[in-house]
Design an enzyme around this catalytic site. Structure first.
Site, mmCIF file in Angstrom:
data_model
loop_
_atom_site.group_PDB
_atom_site.id
_atom_site.type_symbol
_atom_site.label_atom_id
_atom_site.label_comp_id
_atom_site.label_asym_id
_atom_site.label_seq_id
_atom_site.Cartn_x
_atom_site.Cartn_y
_atom_site.Cartn_z
ATOM 1 N N CYS A 107 -10.015 15.475 2.475
ATOM 2 C CA CYS A 107 -8.869 16.147 1.884
ATOM 3 C C CYS A 107 -8.925 17.593 2.270
ATOM 4 O O CYS A 107 -9.965 18.116 2.600
ATOM 5 C CB CYS A 107 -8.870 15.973 0.372
ATOM 6 S SG CYS A 107 -9.282 17.405 -0.600
ATOM 7 N N GLU B 257 -6.538 12.607 6.255
ATOM 8 C CA GLU B 257 -6.943 12.531 4.856
ATOM 9 C C GLU B 257 -5.819 12.096 3.925
ATOM 10 O O GLU B 257 -6.046 11.880 2.736
ATOM 11 C CB GLU B 257 -7.471 13.896 4.363
ATOM 12 C CG GLU B 257 -7.649 14.955 5.403
ATOM 13 C CD GLU B 257 -8.963 14.853 6.147
ATOM 14 O OE1 GLU B 257 -9.653 13.834 5.971
ATOM 15 O OE2 GLU B 257 -9.291 15.767 6.897
HETATM 16 O O1 CDP Z 1 -9.226 16.634 11.636
HETATM 17 P P1 CDP Z 1 -9.152 15.145 11.651
HETATM 18 O O2 CDP Z 1 -9.407 14.531 12.975
HETATM 19 O O3 CDP Z 1 -9.916 14.535 10.545
HETATM 20 O O4 CDP Z 1 -7.656 14.766 11.238
HETATM 21 P P2 CDP Z 1 -6.287 14.614 11.999
HETATM 22 O O5 CDP Z 1 -6.017 15.780 12.849
HETATM 23 O O6 CDP Z 1 -5.326 14.307 10.929
HETATM 24 O O7 CDP Z 1 -6.445 13.367 12.946
HETATM 25 C C1 CDP Z 1 -7.044 12.130 12.679
HETATM 26 C C2 CDP Z 1 -6.852 11.267 13.919
HETATM 27 O O8 CDP Z 1 -5.496 10.797 13.973
HETATM 28 C C3 CDP Z 1 -7.083 12.005 15.238
HETATM 29 O O9 CDP Z 1 -7.590 11.148 16.225
HETATM 30 C C4 CDP Z 1 -5.686 12.444 15.580
HETATM 31 O O10 CDP Z 1 -5.529 12.817 16.910
HETATM 32 C C5 CDP Z 1 -4.858 11.234 15.154
HETATM 33 N N1 CDP Z 1 -3.468 11.644 14.848
HETATM 34 C C6 CDP Z 1 -2.402 11.132 15.577
HETATM 35 O O11 CDP Z 1 -2.613 10.306 16.458
HETATM 36 N N2 CDP Z 1 -1.123 11.570 15.306
HETATM 37 C C7 CDP Z 1 -0.868 12.453 14.297
HETATM 38 N N3 CDP Z 1 0.362 12.866 14.049
HETATM 39 C C8 CDP Z 1 -1.940 12.947 13.522
HETATM 40 C C9 CDP Z 1 -3.234 12.529 13.827
#
Ligand code: CDP
Length: 784
Positions: free
Chosen positions: A369, A738
């Site tokens: 989160c 999150e």
């Molecule tokens: O910082 P963290 O990687 O935990 O979180 P995130 O930026 O929300 O991304 C989680 C995963 O989901 C990553 O592999 C991102 O590239 C992917 N993602 C995605 O494919 N499309 C989005 N709009 C947001 C995240």
């Protein structure tokens, strides 16, 4: 144009995760896989008491055990000025206790031995003379006048109070309440929970006595920031410290802080001149490393008789444990909790927060989160649901009436955030339609007539991720900006070095897809490197769903830089002016003559072999990104449960989760993230409990007590998506990692309360074990 067969698998493609090839073959490389010649092993002795004075430590028997190389105590660490270290909140934390212990499981001494089992055996030979003190296990008790003072090490400290913090407009909020037709309130505790990654924390510290170079393999979500902290703590030049975070078996916020084990292993390696490995056991991870949540909250909402929300007042008391070690942006004592106004157009709000020391492990980490947003979302969504019942309105209707409307964005919240975009009706409509809300409400009436307890719970959450803009966001003064470095080699294959650190989120795949989208190089031709401070750009790490909003943006922008240089090279090769060159999907072509073209691979080769006079060779660049704002993913979750009136057990019948994280880079990975988050939300709502008895003994420091849901307990999830791109993000993506952990606990609890409200049940604190639910039903019956 690329043909169907050559379609570039950029943004929007469910590309299979590149990293899984090594993981499913057992070829991952985790910290415990690192074995260096001549390596020693560190084990830590932990305090059996929650609060006790240390009168003496006798290490002689342990030191005499064959195989033991050294015994490290706080006194030895103090001789090197390393007995205390800074926390991420600017407090101090004992590395090894000197004066007294402040929580059960605190690090007291370390044994370094030739063999890990000898190190562990030797711990039992260390004699520590403790003088137990009364323990403080609740923040309420901590703030009483006669409570024992925990931080006697801090000069001038005469209470356990750490901070008071406020946000919003108190006068405007008081006025809204004085004019309200109805005021509803809720007191609730968001319990302490633990991120519990599959891989525990650990490190291998290798300080070379000849060169002074320290190489530390570490389970860290934030290797760059940790290196800076290490340099400051140990007084070592930063260039002599290299932190390598290899594969990480889950972090979830647990692997952001600096832990004493890292510091002791590094100090031991420095003093002994040999590599030292420290790997935590499961109970050590659960008892001593960064917990999450533990907020006692009071919320009040002022409404008009017709259900119009007028004001929100929230006060909270945070149980911070023995050292204030929250991972929060410096200015924000309770992180982004003040986004507690959620998805609603609330004209006035006021939030106040206090933090207190207790005799428990420190933490307050961003467990899936964004800095305490989970607690905020839980508070508002529980309060809204209760307000609906008290107004005798349908909970979906009350939400609809008060949602921030699509045309109100950008929307300035009463606590000062500028929401970038949203379509809250869209997400809710889809969730309600998918779950069959109208029909379910009818079935609920029929079920009640039969004495069955069917409940439908909603949560319409707004997340806030991507910290953050440099004017407001820093950790210990380090601005929360991140970088990406990209090089396209002569043969058209690329290497992308990112400042974020993947620990299961699939960055090696999604970040390659961003480059693929921008440059038209297939994701499998782009190697993504991360987690090595010597070989990746500086950044604050991966937590709080910040990777996509920050590093994802930097990646798109650095690729665009290269694309522009490529245009110059293409013009040179095509013998036209730069203005006449267009680019699409990996091809530069002449305006009006699409067959006159050069591929990105041709251009990359020319960057090293045939570039115009005056141009630098190569096709590479680096970009650091300072986001203009945070991003605001959102969604609506609908959960259907049936409660057994005789046992209090509840079964989940349906979970419908509609998420909007803007443009989805890899829809399959996004869905995986949401599944994980929903599972964690379900675990928090139903079964995870880490608690303490009155002496501060931790109950729940093993997986037989701290119950994580397995595939057996976890319900089936039905997912839906809406897409509202972030207007300021270079690729329109918002983070999502999150969101489901943030949004779902309230939906599960609201469903159970929905089943029980007519019996007089108003609140049950998580986890909603069958015993607690049964007790709540009996208490309500007794009141009636
Ligand atoms: O910082 P963290 O990687 O935990 O979180 P995130 O930026 O929300 O991304 C989680 C995963 O989901 C990553 O592999 C991102 O590239 C992917 N993602 C995605 O494919 N499309 C989005 N709009 C947001 C995240």
């Amino acid at each position: 144009m690329a043909t169907e067969a050559e379609e570039i698998r950029g943004i929007g493609h469910s590309v299979r995760r590149k990293e899984d090839d090594r993981f499913i073959q057992g070829k991952g490389n985790y910290v415990d896989d690192v074995k260096l010649p001549n390596m020693l092993y560190l084990a830590l002795l932990r305090s059996p008491y929650a609060h006790a004075t240390i009168n003496g430590i006798d290490t002689s028997k342990a030191a005499a055990l064959p195989g033991v190389v050294a015994v490290v105590t706080g006194e030895l660490m103090a001789q090197h000025n390393l007995a205390w270290m800074p926390t991420l909140s600017g407090d101090t934390q004992a590395v090894l206790a000197t004066d007294k212990v402040r929580f059960q499981g605190q690090e007291v001494a370390g044994v370094v031995a030739e063999d890990p089992y000898v190190a562990k055996d030797a711990l039992e030979l260390i004699d520590v003379e403790y003088d137990p003190l009364p323990a403080v296990v609740t923040p309420q008790r901590a703030l009483e006048d006669d409570a024992p003072i925990i931080r006697t090490d801090k000069e001038g400290t005469d209470s356990n109070h750490i901070y008071h913090w406020e946000s919003g407009d108190k006068d405007a909020t008081d006025k809204a309440f004085s004019e309200a037709d109805v005021v509803v309130s809720l007191d609730t505790h968001y319990p302490r929970s633990h991120p519990a990654p599959v891989e525990t924390c650990g490190c291998v510290a290798d300080v070379n006595p000849a060169t002074g170079q320290a190489t530390i393999y570490m389970t860290s979500q934030a290797p760059h920031a940790i290196r800076t902290v290490f340099a400051l703590v140990a007084g070592l030049p930063e260039d002599r410290i290299r932190i390598i975070s290899p594969d990480i078996g889950g972090g979830f916020g647990n692997k952001v802080p600096v832990y004493p084990g890292y510091v002791v292993a590094t100090a031991a390696s420095l003093l002994i001149g040999r590599p030292v490995k420290w790997i935590e056991e499961r109970y050590e991870n659960l008892i001593s490393t960064g917990f999450a949540r533990d907020f006692h909250m009071h919320g009040e909402m002022a409404l008009g008789r017709d259900g119009t929300m007028k004001g929100l007042r929230v006060s909270l008391l945070a149980d911070e444990g023995a050292f204030h070690a929250d991972a929060q942006p410096s200015k924000l004592k309770v992180g982004l909790f003040h986004v507690v106004t959620g998805s609603y157009d609330l004209p006035a709000a006021h939030v106040s927060a206090d933090g207190a020391y207790t005799n428990k492990a420190p933490g307050g980490v961003a467990y899936r989160c964004s800095f305490r947003v989970t607690e905020a979302s839980y508070m508002i969504e529980r309060l809204v649901q209760n307000a609906a019942y008290e107004l005798e309105m349908d909970p979906a209707e009350l939400r609809r009436k008060n949602f921030i409307e699509k045309d109100q964005f950008p929307y300035k919240s009463a606590t000062g955030f500028e929401y970038d975009s949203g379509d809250y009706h869209g997400a809710m409509d889809l969730a309600l339609e998918t779950v069959g809300y109208e029909q379910l409400r009818k079935e609920q009436v029929a079920a009640r007539a039969e004495g069955r307890l069917l409940g439908i719970g909603l949560a319409s959450f707004t997340e806030i991720v991507g910290a953050g803009p440099s004017h407001d966001y820093d950790i210990l003064g380090l601005k929360m900006n991140d970088g990406a470095e990209l090089r396209v080699h002569p043969t058209g294959k690329a290497i992308l070095k990112i400042s974020s650190k993947t620990q299961g989120q699939g960055h090696e795949t999604t970040f390659a897809q961003i480059v693929a989208e921008e440059l038209g190089i297939q994701p499998e031709d782009i190697k993504v490197m991360h987690g090595d401070t010597d070989n990746t750009p500086y950044g604050l790490g991966t937590y709080a769903s910040r990777s996509t909003p920050t590093v994802g943006a930097a990646t798109a922008l650095v690729a665009r830089k290269l694309r522009e240089k490529g245009r110059k090279l293409a013009a040179h090769l095509l013998e036209v002016s730069e203005e006449d060159v267009e680019f699409e999907k990996g091809r530069y072509f002449v305006k009006g003559a699409p067959d006159k073209a050069k591929t990105i691979q041709d251009v990359a080769f020319a960057a090293y072999t045939n570039f115009p006079a005056g141009m630098e060779a190569g096709l590479e660049g680096v970009t650091y990104y300072d986001p203009p704002n945070l991003t605001f993913p959102f969604g609506t979750y609908a959960v259907v449960v049936e409660v057994d009136p005789d046992t209090g057990d509840w079964k989940v019948e349906r979970v419908v989760a509609v998420d909007d994280c803007g443009v989805r880079i890899n829809p399959m990975i996004v869905e995986g993230q949401i599944h994980g988050g929903l599972c964690e939300g379900f675990g928090t709502a139903k079964m995870e409990l880490i608690t303490f008895d009155e002496d501060g003994n931790c109950i729940g420091a093993s997986f037989t007590d701290y119950l994580l849901p397995t595939a057996w307990e976890t319900p089936k999830f039905e997912l839906g998506a809406t897409v509202t791109p972030s207007p300021h993000h270079p690729i329109g993506a918002k983070g999502v990692g999150e969101s489901a952990t943030v949004g779902s606990p309230a939906a599960f609890v609201n469903a159970v309360i929905d089943a029980l409200w007519h019996l007089g049940v108003r609140n049950i604190d998580m986890p909603l074990t069958s015993g607690r639910v049964w007790d709540a039903i009996q208490a309500a019956k007794a009141r009636a």
